[in-house]
Design an enzyme around this catalytic site. Structure first.
Site, PDB file in Angstrom:
ATOM      1  N   HIS A   1       0.855  -1.191   0.000  1.00  0.00           N
ATOM      2  CA  HIS A   1       0.000   0.000   0.000  1.00  0.00           C
ATOM      3  C   HIS A   1       0.885   1.234   0.000  1.00  0.00           C
ATOM      4  O   HIS A   1       2.020   1.205   0.489  1.00  0.00           O
ATOM      5  CB  HIS A   1      -0.890   0.025   1.237  1.00  0.00           C
TER       6      HIS A   1
ATOM      7  N   CYS B   1      -2.511  -0.380   7.454  1.00  0.00           N
ATOM      8  CA  CYS B   1      -1.751   0.872   7.391  1.00  0.00           C
ATOM      9  C   CYS B   1      -1.938   1.697   8.659  1.00  0.00           C
ATOM     10  O   CYS B   1      -0.979   2.307   9.154  1.00  0.00           O
ATOM     11  CB  CYS B   1      -2.143   1.662   6.155  1.00  0.00           C
TER      12      CYS B   1
ATOM     13  N   CYS C   1      -6.303   1.895   5.661  1.00  0.00           N
ATOM     14  CA  CYS C   1      -6.950   0.648   6.043  1.00  0.00           C
ATOM     15  C   CYS C   1      -6.414   0.191   7.410  1.00  0.00           C
ATOM     16  O   CYS C   1      -5.496   0.801   7.958  1.00  0.00           O
ATOM     17  CB  CYS C   1      -6.669  -0.414   4.980  1.00  0.00           C
TER      18      CYS C   1
ATOM     19  N   GLU D   1       0.908   3.885   1.790  1.00  0.00           N
ATOM     20  CA  GLU D   1       1.374   4.289   3.122  1.00  0.00           C
ATOM     21  C   GLU D   1       2.529   3.425   3.605  1.00  0.00           C
ATOM     22  O   GLU D   1       3.496   3.920   4.187  1.00  0.00           O
ATOM     23  CB  GLU D   1       0.240   4.187   4.152  1.00  0.00           C
TER      24      GLU D   1
END
Length: 161
Positions: free
Chosen positions: A61, A94, A91, A63
């Site tokens: 992801h 993260c 999410c 992040e």
């Protein structure tokens, strides 16, 4: 968290940069989410874009990539003097990494009604299991971030027909 006009303009500037990273991810087939981490002096110390499809990695992801880059550059996992800008509410994975990094400030663009773990579906950063409280500002360039994601998903659905 109250912010003044100068701070808001700074947040908009960095969110615009995160949107450029998101566009790059979307252009190559990943969900268009971008993230950038700034140190206390206003320098970029980490950035990332979604790479799940390209890297075949469920943890890739935006992040997570930005957090790893910042920790590597700063040679510490403690990012308490840093700000993370991300186009979509993080999410659960993260959000947990954000807490673990001791991030100073999280600024995100648009809420995620399906998996948002900052304010929308869950609140991991303020939860009982959180050993660090992260300051959060949501809704920076919200409509632009939302439109970007919606257009990408609409285009993807159209191509599948």
């Amino acid at each position: 968290m109250l912010i003044n006009n100068t701070q808001y303009l700074k947040h908009r500037q960095w969110m615009s940069y995160a949107l450029e990273l998101a566009k790059a991810a979307g252009d190559v087939g990943d969900i268009p989410v971008g993230a950038v981490i700034i140190d206390s002096f206003g320098n970029i110390v980490g950035e990332g874009e979604n790479r799940k499809e390209r890297d075949l990695d469920p943890t890739a992801h935006a992040e997570m990539i930005a957090l790893r880059a910042a920790a590597n550059k700063l040679q510490t996992w403690r990012l308490h003097e840093c700000t993370l800008y991300v186009t979509l509410e993080p999410c659960p994975m993260c959000a947990g990494a954000i807490v673990q990094s001791r991030l100073g400030l999280l600024v995100y663009g648009v809420d995620d009604p399906k998996t948002g773990a900052i304010r929308t579906v869950e609140n991991i950063v303020d939860g009982a299991a959180s050993n660090h409280r992260v300051s959060v500002i949501g809704g920076v360039l919200e409509s632009t971030c939302r439109q970007h994601l919606q257009a990408w998903f609409a285009n993807r659905r159209h191509r599948k027909k």
